[in-house]
Design a protein around this motif. Structure first.
Motif, PDB file in Angstrom:
ATOM      1  N   GLU A 146      -2.536  11.321   1.523  1.00 28.08           N
ATOM      2  CA  GLU A 146      -1.421  10.492   1.990  1.00 28.08           C
ATOM      3  C   GLU A 146      -1.222   9.265   1.114  1.00 28.08           C
ATOM      4  O   GLU A 146      -0.130   8.684   1.100  1.00 28.08           O
ATOM      5  CB  GLU A 146      -1.684  10.053   3.437  1.00 28.08           C
ATOM      6  CG  GLU A 146      -1.532  11.185   4.447  1.00 28.08           C
ATOM      7  CD  GLU A 146      -1.966  10.792   5.847  1.00 28.08           C
ATOM      8  OE1 GLU A 146      -1.645  11.528   6.785  1.00 28.08           O
ATOM      9  OE2 GLU A 146      -2.638   9.739   5.981  1.00 28.08           O
ATOM     10  N   ARG A 147      -2.271   8.863   0.389  1.00 28.36           N
ATOM     11  CA  ARG A 147      -2.154   7.689  -0.478  1.00 28.36           C
ATOM     12  C   ARG A 147      -1.898   8.069  -1.933  1.00 28.36           C
ATOM     13  O   ARG A 147      -1.823   7.217  -2.802  1.00 28.36           O
ATOM     14  CB  ARG A 147      -3.425   6.840  -0.380  1.00 28.36           C
ATOM     15  CG  ARG A 147      -3.465   6.047   0.911  1.00 28.36           C
ATOM     16  CD  ARG A 147      -4.803   5.379   1.148  1.00 28.36           C
ATOM     17  NE  ARG A 147      -4.740   4.454   2.265  1.00 28.36           N
ATOM     18  CZ  ARG A 147      -4.661   4.808   3.548  1.00 28.36           C
ATOM     19  NH1 ARG A 147      -4.625   6.072   3.864  1.00 28.36           N
ATOM     20  NH2 ARG A 147      -4.590   3.894   4.498  1.00 28.36           N
ATOM     21  N   ARG A 148      -1.768   9.359  -2.190  1.00 31.41           N
ATOM     22  CA  ARG A 148      -1.501   9.826  -3.558  1.00 31.41           C
ATOM     23  C   ARG A 148       0.005  10.011  -3.746  1.00 31.41           C
ATOM     24  O   ARG A 148       0.678  10.618  -2.926  1.00 31.41           O
ATOM     25  CB  ARG A 148      -2.216  11.159  -3.807  1.00 31.41           C
ATOM     26  CG  ARG A 148      -2.070  11.688  -5.221  1.00 31.41           C
ATOM     27  CD  ARG A 148      -2.753  13.030  -5.372  1.00 31.41           C
ATOM     28  NE  ARG A 148      -2.066  14.087  -4.630  1.00 31.41           N
ATOM     29  CZ  ARG A 148      -1.012  14.756  -5.101  1.00 31.41           C
ATOM     30  NH1 ARG A 148      -0.530  14.468  -6.292  1.00 31.41           N
ATOM     31  NH2 ARG A 148      -0.434  15.702  -4.372  1.00 31.41           N
ATOM     32  N   ASP A 149       0.536   9.463  -4.821  1.00 29.47           N
ATOM     33  CA  ASP A 149       1.957   9.617  -5.126  1.00 29.47           C
ATOM     34  C   ASP A 149       2.169  10.998  -5.746  1.00 29.47           C
ATOM     35  O   ASP A 149       1.681  11.287  -6.830  1.00 29.47           O
ATOM     36  CB  ASP A 149       2.401   8.522  -6.101  1.00 29.47           C
ATOM     37  CG  ASP A 149       3.912   8.540  -6.320  1.00 29.47           C
ATOM     38  OD1 ASP A 149       4.574   9.461  -5.806  1.00 29.47           O
ATOM     39  OD2 ASP A 149       4.407   7.630  -7.005  1.00 29.47           O
TER      40      ASP A 149
ATOM     41  N   GLU B 119       0.842  -1.189   0.000  1.00 26.11           N
ATOM     42  CA  GLU B 119       0.000   0.000   0.000  1.00 26.11           C
ATOM     43  C   GLU B 119       0.884   1.248   0.000  1.00 26.11           C
ATOM     44  O   GLU B 119       1.818   1.355   0.797  1.00 26.11           O
ATOM     45  CB  GLU B 119      -0.883  -0.013   1.249  1.00 26.11           C
ATOM     46  CG  GLU B 119      -1.821   1.153   1.356  1.00 26.11           C
ATOM     47  CD  GLU B 119      -2.588   1.135   2.668  1.00 26.11           C
ATOM     48  OE1 GLU B 119      -1.937   1.125   3.718  1.00 26.11           O
ATOM     49  OE2 GLU B 119      -3.823   1.113   2.619  1.00 26.11           O
TER      50      GLU B 119
ATOM     51  N   GLU C 144      -6.307  11.826   4.297  1.00 25.03           N
ATOM     52  CA  GLU C 144      -5.942  10.416   4.120  1.00 25.03           C
ATOM     53  C   GLU C 144      -5.790  10.077   2.637  1.00 25.03           C
ATOM     54  O   GLU C 144      -4.926   9.297   2.252  1.00 25.03           O
ATOM     55  CB  GLU C 144      -6.994   9.525   4.783  1.00 25.03           C
ATOM     56  CG  GLU C 144      -6.901   9.527   6.306  1.00 25.03           C
ATOM     57  CD  GLU C 144      -7.963   8.662   6.946  1.00 25.03           C
ATOM     58  OE1 GLU C 144      -8.846   8.168   6.191  1.00 25.03           O
ATOM     59  OE2 GLU C 144      -7.934   8.491   8.177  1.00 25.03           O
ATOM     60  N   ARG C 145      -6.672  10.663   1.827  1.00 25.32           N
ATOM     61  CA  ARG C 145      -6.563  10.438   0.386  1.00 25.32           C
ATOM     62  C   ARG C 145      -5.258  11.023  -0.158  1.00 25.32           C
ATOM     63  O   ARG C 145      -4.596  10.425  -0.992  1.00 25.32           O
ATOM     64  CB  ARG C 145      -7.767  11.057  -0.321  1.00 25.32           C
ATOM     65  CG  ARG C 145      -7.900  10.658  -1.790  1.00 25.32           C
ATOM     66  CD  ARG C 145      -9.278  10.942  -2.342  1.00 25.32           C
ATOM     67  NE  ARG C 145      -9.646  12.332  -2.253  1.00 25.32           N
ATOM     68  CZ  ARG C 145     -10.634  12.811  -1.504  1.00 25.32           C
ATOM     69  NH1 ARG C 145     -11.355  11.993  -0.762  1.00 25.32           N
ATOM     70  NH2 ARG C 145     -10.921  14.098  -1.495  1.00 25.32           N
TER      71      ARG C 145
ATOM     72  N   ARG D 148       1.939   4.894   0.827  1.00 27.34           N
ATOM     73  CA  ARG D 148       1.621   5.830   1.894  1.00 27.34           C
ATOM     74  C   ARG D 148       2.775   6.810   2.065  1.00 27.34           C
ATOM     75  O   ARG D 148       3.929   6.430   1.944  1.00 27.34           O
ATOM     76  CB  ARG D 148       1.387   5.083   3.201  1.00 27.34           C
ATOM     77  CG  ARG D 148       0.663   5.910   4.250  1.00 27.34           C
ATOM     78  CD  ARG D 148       0.223   5.041   5.409  1.00 27.34           C
ATOM     79  NE  ARG D 148       1.350   4.367   6.054  1.00 27.34           N
ATOM     80  CZ  ARG D 148       1.219   3.372   6.917  1.00 27.34           C
ATOM     81  NH1 ARG D 148       0.041   2.901   7.217  1.00 27.34           N
ATOM     82  NH2 ARG D 148       2.269   2.830   7.487  1.00 27.34           N
TER      83      ARG D 148
ATOM     84  N   HIS E 169       8.327   8.560   0.287  1.00 21.65           N
ATOM     85  CA  HIS E 169       7.143   7.871   0.806  1.00 21.65           C
ATOM     86  C   HIS E 169       7.596   6.740   1.707  1.00 21.65           C
ATOM     87  O   HIS E 169       8.790   6.395   1.748  1.00 21.65           O
ATOM     88  CB  HIS E 169       6.286   7.328  -0.352  1.00 21.65           C
ATOM     89  CG  HIS E 169       7.049   6.497  -1.325  1.00 21.65           C
ATOM     90  ND1 HIS E 169       7.378   5.185  -1.084  1.00 21.65           N
ATOM     91  CD2 HIS E 169       7.596   6.801  -2.532  1.00 21.65           C
ATOM     92  CE1 HIS E 169       8.061   4.703  -2.120  1.00 21.65           C
ATOM     93  NE2 HIS E 169       8.216   5.661  -2.996  1.00 21.65           N
TER      94      HIS E 169
END
Lengths: 79, 249
Positions: free
Chosen positions: B165-168, B142, B162-163, B144, B174
């Motif tokens: 934090e999951r976007r590159d 995952e 949160e979104r 993050r 990361h």
């Protein structure tokens, strides 16, 4: 013209400070930033893992070698 | 570290020197941003009237630029919106690191100083725990990353953050996935070395007199006199200090 004001004098001095002390600083220690700090710590029998030196076996922080090798990893085994 | 020493100069020299240093720093940052973001263009014959790059140091700063063949034609202009966005990000990062270092030194806390190193120089990787194994239902690690809670992020709600934090974001900073988990082992060592280095350099600069820091004053063309003696030591200089810390523990 204001060239003799304390502010202008400080700005000119600050330029010299930045150029000579700061601007190239990351380049001077690029081996550290590429490889990490494990070269500081000698392998010890009291630790459960060994910390390797670089590929040539040299201390990566005292060598004059300029090329940057990839970050070395060591296995922790099963965690 | 240099800002810390300049702040100890007598007024009004302290503020003037710090402001000058910040001005030159961000001019250089902008120059480097534009250099990286400049779009490539078709090669053209060299123009003998065009001066060579005034800053070879900047051209060698990034590996990708150093290894790439020199452009034969002047490259296009970097998009202003991207330059502005990056400048704002760097301004936030600079302010955050400055405050964090000041807080650590004011509190005299090596732990706070090490935490500042982790957040700012190690990308705050692992802030929400270390991913040591793949999630049961997930075939791939995952993604993050830690996001800066200041600036625009401060106005985001939890879901949006949160979104994010999951976007590159393409920065390459990361959290390490399970296959790279061993890299975290170096973090405490790196924080220890950098903490010892900062402490050592702050003490070294504190011992330098104000006159040597400020130089010869109003003499034009002599601004750089004595600067070489103030040069920062290499990080390897902290080796002895780290050894003393470990021996004393």
């Amino acid at each position: 013209m204001g060239y003799g004001s304390s502010r202008q004098i400080a700005a000119r001095r600050a330029l010299a400070l930045y150029e000579q002390l700061c601007a190239g600083r990351a380049e001077e220690d690029r081996r550290f930033w590429a490889e990490g700090a494990h070269g500081f710590f000698a392998p010890s029998s009291s630790t459960p893992y060994s910390l390797p030196l670089n590929e040539t076996g040299d201390d990566p922080f005292s060598s004059g070698q300029q090329s940057v090798i990839s970050l070395q990893r060591f296995s922790l085994g099963s965690m | 570290m240099l800002t810390t020493r300049l702040r100890a100069l007598p007024a009004p020299h302290a503020q003037a020197h710090i402001q000058g240093l910040i001005d030159h720093f961000f001019l250089d940052v902008e120059d480097r941003i534009r250099q990286v973001l400049q779009p490539h263009s078709e090669p053209a014959p060299p123009d003998p009237m065009t001066p060579t790059s005034p800053s070879p140091r900047a051209a060698n700063f990034y590996d990708t630029l150093s290894s790439a063949p020199p452009p034969k034609k002047k490259r296009g202009r970097a998009p202003e919106a991207l330059v502005s966005k990056q400048m704002k990000i760097f301004r936030e990062q600079w302010a955050g690191l400055d405050v964090a270092l000041d807080l650590a030194l004011a509190q005299g806390s090596d732990a706070v100083l090490a935490a500042a190193m982790w957040r700012n120089l190690l990308g705050a990787r692992g802030a929400q725990g270390l991913a040591l194994a793949l999630a049961p239902m997930s075939p791939v690690p995952e993604f993050r990353r830690a996001v800066n809670p200041g600036g625009a992020m401060a106005r985001m709600n939890t879901a949006t953050r949160e979104r994010e934090e999951r976007r590159d974001d393409g920065s390459g900073v990361h959290d390490f996935g399970p296959e790279e988990r061993d890299a975290y082992v170096q973090f405490p060592e790196t924080m220890l070395v950098l903490t010892a280095y900062v402490r050592g350099e702050i003490a070294r600069l504190a011992a330098v007199s104000d006159d040597r820091v400020m130089g010869t004053g109003a003499a034009l063309g002599r601004e750089a006199e004595g600067v070489a003696a103030l040069r920062f030591n290499k990080i390897s200089s902290a080796k002895a200090l780290v050894g003393e810390l470990l021996d004393g523990s």
